[in-house]
Write a protein that holds these residues in place. Sequence first.
Motif, PDB file in Angstrom:
ATOM      1  N   PRO A 152       0.814  -1.215   0.000  1.00  0.00           N
ATOM      2  CA  PRO A 152       0.000   0.000   0.000  1.00  0.00           C
ATOM      3  C   PRO A 152       0.852   1.272   0.000  1.00  0.00           C
ATOM      4  O   PRO A 152       2.004   1.256   0.407  1.00  0.00           O
ATOM      5  CB  PRO A 152      -0.787  -0.106   1.313  1.00  0.00           C
ATOM      6  N   SER A 153       0.252   2.366  -0.425  1.00  0.00           N
ATOM      7  CA  SER A 153       0.961   3.641  -0.590  1.00  0.00           C
ATOM      8  C   SER A 153       1.307   4.292   0.749  1.00  0.00           C
ATOM      9  O   SER A 153       0.692   4.003   1.775  1.00  0.00           O
ATOM     10  CB  SER A 153       0.100   4.587  -1.425  1.00  0.00           C
ATOM     11  N   GLU A 154       2.304   5.145   0.716  1.00  0.00           N
ATOM     12  CA  GLU A 154       2.799   5.792   1.936  1.00  0.00           C
ATOM     13  C   GLU A 154       3.329   7.194   1.650  1.00  0.00           C
ATOM     14  O   GLU A 154       3.910   7.419   0.588  1.00  0.00           O
ATOM     15  CB  GLU A 154       4.010   5.034   2.497  1.00  0.00           C
ATOM     16  N   ILE A 155       3.183   8.041   2.645  1.00  0.00           N
ATOM     17  CA  ILE A 155       3.869   9.332   2.598  1.00  0.00           C
ATOM     18  C   ILE A 155       4.468   9.618   3.967  1.00  0.00           C
ATOM     19  O   ILE A 155       3.885   9.261   5.001  1.00  0.00           O
ATOM     20  CB  ILE A 155       2.927  10.470   2.154  1.00  0.00           C
TER      21      ILE A 155
ATOM     22  N   ASP B 206      -1.169  17.173   2.094  1.00  0.00           N
ATOM     23  CA  ASP B 206      -0.317  16.169   1.441  1.00  0.00           C
ATOM     24  C   ASP B 206      -0.379  14.825   2.164  1.00  0.00           C
ATOM     25  O   ASP B 206      -0.362  13.764   1.518  1.00  0.00           O
ATOM     26  CB  ASP B 206       1.129  16.674   1.359  1.00  0.00           C
ATOM     27  N   LEU B 207      -0.449  14.858   3.494  1.00  0.00           N
ATOM     28  CA  LEU B 207      -0.615  13.597   4.231  1.00  0.00           C
ATOM     29  C   LEU B 207      -1.893  12.898   3.771  1.00  0.00           C
ATOM     30  O   LEU B 207      -1.913  11.695   3.506  1.00  0.00           O
ATOM     31  CB  LEU B 207      -0.667  13.872   5.737  1.00  0.00           C
ATOM     32  N   LEU B 208      -2.959  13.683   3.634  1.00  0.00           N
ATOM     33  CA  LEU B 208      -4.240  13.094   3.229  1.00  0.00           C
ATOM     34  C   LEU B 208      -4.219  12.616   1.777  1.00  0.00           C
ATOM     35  O   LEU B 208      -4.934  11.672   1.418  1.00  0.00           O
ATOM     36  CB  LEU B 208      -5.377  14.101   3.454  1.00  0.00           C
ATOM     37  N   SER B 209      -3.408  13.251   0.955  1.00  0.00           N
ATOM     38  CA  SER B 209      -3.388  12.859  -0.471  1.00  0.00           C
ATOM     39  C   SER B 209      -2.974  11.396  -0.626  1.00  0.00           C
ATOM     40  O   SER B 209      -3.462  10.713  -1.526  1.00  0.00           O
ATOM     41  CB  SER B 209      -2.474  13.772  -1.280  1.00  0.00           C
ATOM     42  N   GLN B 210      -2.091  10.901   0.221  1.00  0.00           N
ATOM     43  CA  GLN B 210      -1.753   9.480   0.128  1.00  0.00           C
ATOM     44  C   GLN B 210      -2.706   8.612   0.937  1.00  0.00           C
ATOM     45  O   GLN B 210      -3.018   7.493   0.550  1.00  0.00           O
ATOM     46  CB  GLN B 210      -0.308   9.211   0.570  1.00  0.00           C
ATOM     47  N   ALA B 211      -3.172   9.152   2.070  1.00  0.00           N
ATOM     48  CA  ALA B 211      -4.084   8.381   2.924  1.00  0.00           C
ATOM     49  C   ALA B 211      -5.357   8.000   2.179  1.00  0.00           C
ATOM     50  O   ALA B 211      -5.990   6.988   2.483  1.00  0.00           O
ATOM     51  CB  ALA B 211      -4.421   9.171   4.180  1.00  0.00           C
ATOM     52  N   GLU B 212      -5.736   8.790   1.153  1.00  0.00           N
ATOM     53  CA  GLU B 212      -7.008   8.500   0.473  1.00  0.00           C
ATOM     54  C   GLU B 212      -6.930   7.268  -0.437  1.00  0.00           C
ATOM     55  O   GLU B 212      -7.951   6.796  -0.923  1.00  0.00           O
ATOM     56  CB  GLU B 212      -7.499   9.713  -0.324  1.00  0.00           C
ATOM     57  N   HIS B 213      -5.699   6.751  -0.692  1.00  0.00           N
ATOM     58  CA  HIS B 213      -5.593   5.638  -1.642  1.00  0.00           C
ATOM     59  C   HIS B 213      -6.387   4.411  -1.196  1.00  0.00           C
ATOM     60  O   HIS B 213      -7.157   3.853  -1.947  1.00  0.00           O
ATOM     61  CB  HIS B 213      -4.121   5.251  -1.865  1.00  0.00           C
ATOM     62  N   ASP B 214      -6.125   3.956   0.024  1.00  0.00           N
ATOM     63  CA  ASP B 214      -6.932   2.865   0.572  1.00  0.00           C
ATOM     64  C   ASP B 214      -6.737   2.801   2.082  1.00  0.00           C
ATOM     65  O   ASP B 214      -5.903   3.529   2.626  1.00  0.00           O
ATOM     66  CB  ASP B 214      -6.627   1.529  -0.116  1.00  0.00           C
ATOM     67  N   GLU B 215      -7.465   1.916   2.711  1.00  0.00           N
ATOM     68  CA  GLU B 215      -7.465   1.895   4.177  1.00  0.00           C
ATOM     69  C   GLU B 215      -6.141   1.439   4.755  1.00  0.00           C
ATOM     70  O   GLU B 215      -5.889   1.612   5.945  1.00  0.00           O
ATOM     71  CB  GLU B 215      -8.596   0.981   4.672  1.00  0.00           C
TER      72      GLU B 215
ATOM     73  N   ALA C 192      -3.248   2.506   3.463  1.00  0.00           N
ATOM     74  CA  ALA C 192      -2.251   3.537   3.162  1.00  0.00           C
ATOM     75  C   ALA C 192      -1.767   4.177   4.464  1.00  0.00           C
ATOM     76  O   ALA C 192      -2.487   4.207   5.462  1.00  0.00           O
ATOM     77  CB  ALA C 192      -2.843   4.585   2.234  1.00  0.00           C
ATOM     78  N   SER C 193      -0.539   4.659   4.432  1.00  0.00           N
ATOM     79  CA  SER C 193       0.039   5.225   5.643  1.00  0.00           C
ATOM     80  C   SER C 193       0.507   6.665   5.417  1.00  0.00           C
ATOM     81  O   SER C 193       1.080   6.981   4.368  1.00  0.00           O
ATOM     82  CB  SER C 193       1.220   4.358   6.093  1.00  0.00           C
TER      83      SER C 193
END
Lengths: 430, 430
Positions: A236-239, A255-264, A266-267
């Motif tokens: 899963p994606s991460e920032i 920007d933190l939220l931009s990656q968090a929205e990918h899936d549950e 995501a970190s």
Amino acid sequence: MKTLKINRDTIQNLLSDLLKRSPNSYKEYEDAVADIIKNVQNEGDKAVFEYAYKFDQAQINKNNIKVSDMEIKEAYNQIDSTLLEVIQKAKKNIREFHEKQRQYSWFDSKPDGSILGQKVTPIKTAGVYVPGGKAVYPSSVLMNVMPAKVAGVKKIVMTTPCNKEGKINPNTLVAAKEAGVDEIYKTGGAQAIAALAYGTESIPKVDKIVGPGNIYVALAKKAVYGNVGIDSIAGPSEILVLADETANPRYVAADLLSQAEHDELASAILVTTSEILAEQVKKEIGIFLKQLSRKTILEKSIENYGYILIAENLDEAIQVTNEIASEHLEIVTKDPFQVMTKIENAGAIFLGEYSSEPLGDYFAGPNHVLPTNGTAKFFSPLSVDDFIKKSSIISFSKESLEPIHEDIIKFAEAEQLTAHANSIKVRFEK
Amino acid sequence: MKTLKINRDTIQNLLSDLLKRSPNSYKEYEDAVADIIKNVQNEGDKAVFEYAYKFDQAQINKNNIKVSDMEIKEAYNQIDSTLLEVIQKAKKNIREFHEKQRQYSWFDSKPDGSILGQKVTPIKTAGVYVPGGKAVYPSSVLMNVMPAKVAGVKKIVMTTPCNKEGKINPNTLVAAKEAGVDEIYKTGGAQAIAALAYGTESIPKVDKIVGPGNIYVALAKKAVYGNVGIDSIAGPSEILVLADETANPRYVAADLLSQAEHDELASAILVTTSEILAEQVKKEIGIFLKQLSRKTILEKSIENYGYILIAENLDEAIQVTNEIASEHLEIVTKDPFQVMTKIENAGAIFLGEYSSEPLGDYFAGPNHVLPTNGTAKFFSPLSVDDFIKKSSIISFSKESLEPIHEDIIKFAEAEQLTAHANSIKVRFEK
């Protein structure tokens, strides 16, 4: 979002929490994946068609599995013309960046007649997997195909699942055509990976498979690794945003939220030396959460894998950043380039407050297929390197072999490889 | 040794015969390997010690698992001084060749304030597996360690099984010390790979594992792939000699046997346009077989995986060579450099009659860890590339982001990733 002071235990717990999301942590799916692969190996098309019906309720056969020119044309009629322009601009930037990654054959010759070198050859055929379902990412098509294209891969085959009606999203098809995909097949999941790895009556075997997918796809790629090449095992994606008191909390939160929205899974992690910034970012996240459309996913990923880590000082912040080895790293500090010099592990590094992560996802040119889950310690972004391979070149004359031939014989005999020694001996026998 | 005229069926059968030797064809060992890995993950040192006793009858504990300075010193006392000199000369050549593989960080800046690039960083810690048993290959130690050393890897950890008395062959230890290995642990098999991948009380976790091994080692490397990096999935050794009527049959025969002696699964293939050469080579092989010490292995590998393929013409010979994608390829034709330009797949290419394969195994400088079993279609020789990784660099100013910010928002919204779009929007909100 948990706020924690950095110490050994915090970081160890966090790392092992994040690691649970790795495809290697889902061994319970391995048998199902192995079955699918075996069936496709044995039954070919028949198995592929059956799985398409079973998993996607799609009626696929040898006449409709390959996307036709007509379907591509239709996709061009359907796509929003502004989006098409944006895709074309993005493609240009991606091509430009990846062209700088080209590697060249080289050799080194000595006057004694010896030549050593490396020959660089593109991989002949590549398979690109593109996930289906609700999430449609034409950007991902560009990012996976363009490095292969720039490397000089002769045939690029794409597979992606279609819907019940046998349709593929037009944005995906247009992105594939723009990027230069040669053939597109309507099949998804582990069965698509197996088909690309071993070939079926309809789908050609390729030399290397790239592209993201769900846990079945990830484990199938790992299973066929060695029979074909693969890009990596993607999680899963991460920032991770590394910020000091000079950072704009609203930008950091967004920007933190931009990656968090990918899936549950995501970190999103903020590592900061400023407790004030930490508080402000938390507040901004709260505000954004009320406004953003993917609220349910955002709340879950922030709750499960969102962290604010408070560092004593910048050195500690950098050390933790290197340990986490995030897929995306934003450095928003007083002097981001100085901090960058100390970064050892990260997929992509974004410097300064205008280098927002989505800029890299879509447009700047560098690849958005990046090592996740700590693998930036040993994996690199997808690149032209993934679509070339090298052969060593060795050419010696009698004159250059003569002075070293006894050393080679000595070494071979020490390893008890007497036929190796014999090869050298026969060339100097009287 | 079978002599066959080339046609579709011949080649398909040959390729599928060769592929049976791939570690991916030994799935029946996967469960045993998975058990060993799980036990090492859960029990750490305890499991490692137990397996050492079970498989090697070696009594290893936390006090003797790490090779001591005294043991290294003793090895230097025991090694043949001429061999030590040869090792040192070989090391110098290997270093020199691998230094030419260095890659550098680069960036590209535009006057609008944008900077894009790639940062190259060495992998921090590498694990090198060295097989034990009767075959002792100090050359293999050099070949696996030197690229890591040249890349700038900070810590290189080696593991190799010891004998019942807890001893490791002195040639292996000296080669390790010469190459610059930092720590050596007495452990072998799948348990060594698991220890390097996850760490135990005694053995440190590494970022990437390289090195050859038996089927347990190969499958263990595949199993931990993703948690750590690995070099490749290695199969048995191979040589293909592509020769015309100008070749010296005695040299060709000797070189075919030099790889065939590795083990019973090794493969030696002659592809030639000359039936006369084919006959002569066969005769010379018969003569050598009577003289060489590893006769039993040679006879079996030649019988099982030895082929002479007769091609209609040079083009057909080259095509088949590319399909087989051999680990080692010797080109012994009238104009070997011309033929080389048409070679797409091979681990190492040896040109002309004095470029005998063992020259590459020991001394010339290029790596002898090469892609086997057709994987030269997508894998490369072990190199400095294996011990570095890259991070993308992205730095944009407000001035460089402004003209493209609406394109990024458009693309993100088309993918329904509204938090991505939001990140760009907040930077231009009034």
